[in-house]
Write an enzyme that holds these catalytic residues in place. Structure first.
Site, PDB file in Angstrom:
ATOM      1  N   GLU A 188       0.809  -1.225   0.000  1.00  0.00           N
ATOM      2  CA  GLU A 188       0.000   0.000   0.000  1.00  0.00           C
ATOM      3  C   GLU A 188       0.838   1.269   0.000  1.00  0.00           C
ATOM      4  O   GLU A 188       0.489   2.256  -0.645  1.00  0.00           O
ATOM      5  CB  GLU A 188      -0.968   0.008   1.193  1.00  0.00           C
ATOM      6  CG  GLU A 188      -2.118  -0.998   1.056  1.00  0.00           C
ATOM      7  CD  GLU A 188      -1.741  -2.421   1.410  1.00  0.00           C
ATOM      8  OE1 GLU A 188      -0.631  -2.621   1.944  1.00  0.00           O
ATOM      9  OE2 GLU A 188      -2.545  -3.339   1.160  1.00  0.00           O
ATOM     10  N   HIS A 211     -11.443  -4.504   8.217  1.00  0.00           N
ATOM     11  CA  HIS A 211     -12.247  -4.611   7.001  1.00  0.00           C
ATOM     12  C   HIS A 211     -13.634  -4.002   7.240  1.00  0.00           C
ATOM     13  O   HIS A 211     -14.529  -4.140   6.417  1.00  0.00           O
ATOM     14  CB  HIS A 211     -12.412  -6.073   6.568  1.00  0.00           C
ATOM     15  CG  HIS A 211     -11.124  -6.793   6.341  1.00  0.00           C
ATOM     16  ND1 HIS A 211     -10.267  -7.095   7.363  1.00  0.00           N
ATOM     17  CD2 HIS A 211     -10.547  -7.247   5.212  1.00  0.00           C
ATOM     18  CE1 HIS A 211      -9.215  -7.727   6.862  1.00  0.00           C
ATOM     19  NE2 HIS A 211      -9.357  -7.825   5.565  1.00  0.00           N
TER      20      HIS A 211
END
Lengths: 362, 322
Positions: B60, B129
């Site tokens: 990322e 999440h």
């Protein structure tokens, strides 16, 4: 451990084919960096410069030799010991000085400071303060050149991007992510590790694995690599040029360790307890500027008088830069919101604008 | 007009913008061949090719850093981060570079990128999440934060974000990805950033929310039988203070609803702005209906954590009766 990806030392002395004028300019560039840094240290001690300040003295041959090996339009990006790269790239020392003084005529109008030398006109993309965090940005710069040429202009791309990092950055995750991505994307970016032996106050042997053979880092990513003596600008150029040409031609990345030494501390406040005076002296005796001056005098018809005149001229230039920077105004408080967002007086001033300007009605 | 889900509306916006502007590149984990973890970028790889729709490794910080370099050099990257929790490894790049580049270089270099990030709970996923970190990024000067709650808004806001000269984090509520359909014009249109939407007009209580809880608020309002004004913030930062203030001066009562934990959530900032601008108009203490101050619970307890219609309804009744 394979040595297949490690390049042999350059066989050809490419620098000697360059015009004398270019070789003399390298000396002048190195003298300019050294003089600016000496005066920067004085200005810092005189409290004309705030914050932190990282001095490049001793490493001049790295910036000058590597930048000489690329085109002026090839992007470069570095970390916070960045004055040398900016000057080698062509930034006027007065804009560099004014930036450190926090004045409106600085290269970032006095908003960035010592660690944030930016010069878009010279394709110098900073000056970055977080160790290693510039490594992924270099990918984007290399990617953009390739994308612009191949997709927008529909022609062959041949740019190359230089990304400088210190040996301390080898231990950061962002460096390793960037190395992998450079390989996966086949981007022409060269990671130049300026190994000055110390990550702040920690010697490389204490903080980094394979310190004796840093090209091993590149082997892990299947990337071409080289280890170069950085105390000689001619050697830096001779070794870098074939690597640059190769990356440019084949659109591939490379990793280069350039062994150098910073004569001063990590920053201005570093007591340097981690090394000895003898060690410092040993490196100062192989000074890259003296070495190059001696080479020009011996081989290139450069006289002592030429040398003295050059030194004098550089001093004059830096003195003038300081004077110019001191005369430049400090930005007004109303300037602070400029460039936080594109729309200066939009809703982004949020809760703090009126208190900043002392105007409760706003 | 087509009847689209939020996922389809975003997909359409991406296609139309990529056709309009060849400076746009999208990049992220599995966004190409596979069409993205939520299939938002389905079909783009085939349509625009691998040079513009770039599958990346799981990295990322590297994805965001690459996108920042692309933007600094004049392109318009749209990176996707798979889940809001995975923004953490890229936090350094977003907050030390993207947010500050314009200021640091005094406008010489800018970062016009749009990071697309699915956000929030309600899909039975675990923590990392299902989180709602919008306030973390709203706190960083230099970036804009957007969160649509409907397919129509998603398309118009995303187009504005892509064309915006500043870096934008575009949070997409996962719970609403396929929750309902809405008429979405095929022609391009934009919805300005920084402007809230008055979803329902009313004069008894003002409810301020954004993202997935907006739908819960609508259910609660309907059940309450009261005249309640619902404001969907749409842009988290900059906050549309004017729309909030106008409404609260009319109703004198306010309830703020968000999924993120209450402590230091955006509700605190909004409540404070209401106090600064509406103190003499207030008839009741401002209430916040939010997630709890804890790590997002696993799915069996998820709905008890989230600000569901029942909890919102209770707050509405209390504030109205105060």
């Amino acid at each position: 451990m394979t040595t297949m990806t490690t390049r042999p030392a350059a066989l050809e002395n490419l620098a000697t084919k360059l015009p004398d004028e270019t070789l003399r300019k390298w000396l002048r560039d190195m003298l300019l960096i050294r003089e600016l840094e000496v005066r920067t240290m004085q200005a810092y001690q005189n409290k004309l410069i705030g914050g932190f300040c990282h001095i490049y003295i001793g490493q001049e041959a790295v910036a000058v030799g590597t930048i000489a090996a690329v085109k002026p339009t090839d992007p470069i990006i570095t970390a916070y010991r960045d004055h040398g790269h900016a000057l080698a790239r062509g930034m006027d020392p007065k804009h560099c000085m004014a930036e450190m003084f926090g004045r409106i005529d600085g290269c970032a109008k006095g908003k960035g400071g010592s660690m944030h030398m930016f010069d878009k006109a010279h394709h110098m993309y900073g000056g970055h303060g977080i160790v290693g965090a510039q490594c992924p940005i270099a990918l984007g710069l290399a990617f953009s050149v390739k994308y612009h040429d191949e997709v927008i202009e529909e022609k062959t791309s041949n740019g190359v991007t230089l990304c400088y990092l210190g040996d301390g950055a080898l231990n950061q995750g962002s460096f390793h992510e960037a190395m992998n991505l450079a390989g996966v994307f086949n981007l022409p970016v060269i990671y130049i590790c300026e190994n000055n032996g110390y990550a702040m106050g920690t010697s490389i042997a204490r903080g980094t694995t394979m310190a004796h053979q840093l090209t091993a880092k590149a082997d892990a990513y299947g990337m071409a690599s080289a280890s170069i003596d950085g105390m000689d600008v001619v050697n830096v150029y001779n070794q870098m040029k074939p690597i640059v040409d190769d990356c440019r031609k084949n659109s591939c990345p490379a990793f280069v360790e350039i062994r150098t030494y910073r004569y001063k501390g990590h920053s201005m406040s570093d007591p340097r307890k981690y090394r000895t005076k003898e060690e410092e002296q040993q490196y100062e005796e192989q000074d890259p500027i003296e070495k190059h001056a001696a080479f020009l005098i011996k081989e290139k018809g450069f006289s002592e008088a030429d040398h003295d005149a050059m030194v004098k001229d550089v001093r004059k230039q830096v003195r003038a830069a300081i004077k110019w920077a001191e005369a430049s105004p400090i930005p007004d408080i109303s300037e602070l919101y400029t460039d936080v967002y594109a729309d200066k007086w939009g809703p982004y001033t949020g809760t703090s604008e009126s208190s900043m300007l002392g105007d409760p009605e706003k | 007009m087509a009847n689209l889900t939020l996922v389809q509306a975003i997909n359409l916006a991406l296609i139309q913008e990529m056709e309009r502007d060849d400076r746009i590149i999208i990049l992220g984990e599995d966004i190409g061949v596979n069409g993205g973890v939520f299939r938002v970028t389905e079909g783009l790889h085939k349509r625009f090719g691998e040079k513009r729709v770039v599958d990346t490794p799981l990295a990322e910080s590297g994805i965001l850093g690459t996108a920042i370099g692309l933007a600094m050099a004049g392109l318009r990257p749209i990176p996707e981060i798979q889940f809001e929790g995975f923004l953490a490894p890229a936090y350094d790049q977003i907050c030390t570079h993207a947010a500050r580049m314009r200021s640091r270089t005094r406008g010489a270099l800018t970062v016009p990128l749009t990071v697309r990030v699915p956000i929030g709970g309600g899909i039975h996923a675990p923590e990392l999440h299902s989180d709602s970190p919008e306030a973390v990024y709203a706190h960083q000067p230099g970036i804009k934060v957007v969160m649509p709650s409907s397919p129509y808004d998603a398309k118009g806001l995303l187009i504005s974000a892509i064309r915006d000269p500043d870096p934008v984090i575009f949070f997409e509520p996962k719970r609403l990805y396929r929750a309902f359909r809405e008429e979405v014009p095929e022609d391009e249109y934009t919805i300005p950033l920084g402007k809230a939407r008055v979803v329902a007009e009313g004069d008894e209580v003002t409810v301020i929310s954004w993202g997935a809880p907006v739908v819960q608020c609508m259910t609660a309002i309907e059940a309450s039988g009261k005249s309640i004004e619902l404001i969907d913030l749409r842009t988290i930062y900059p906050i549309d203070t004017q729309t909030i203030v106008q409404s609260v001066r009319k109703t004198g009562r306010a309830v703020i609803v968000h999924e993120a934990p209450k402590n230091c959530g955006l509700g605190a900032e909004i409540a404070s702005r209401i106090m600064e601008h509406c103190f003499l108009y207030l008839e009741a203490p401002i209430q916040r209906v939010t997630g709890f101050d804890m790590t997002m619970p696993y799915y069996k307890k998820e709905l008890e954590y989230l600000p569901e219609a029942e909890r919102i309804g209770k707050a509405l009744a209390e504030v109205a009766a105060y």
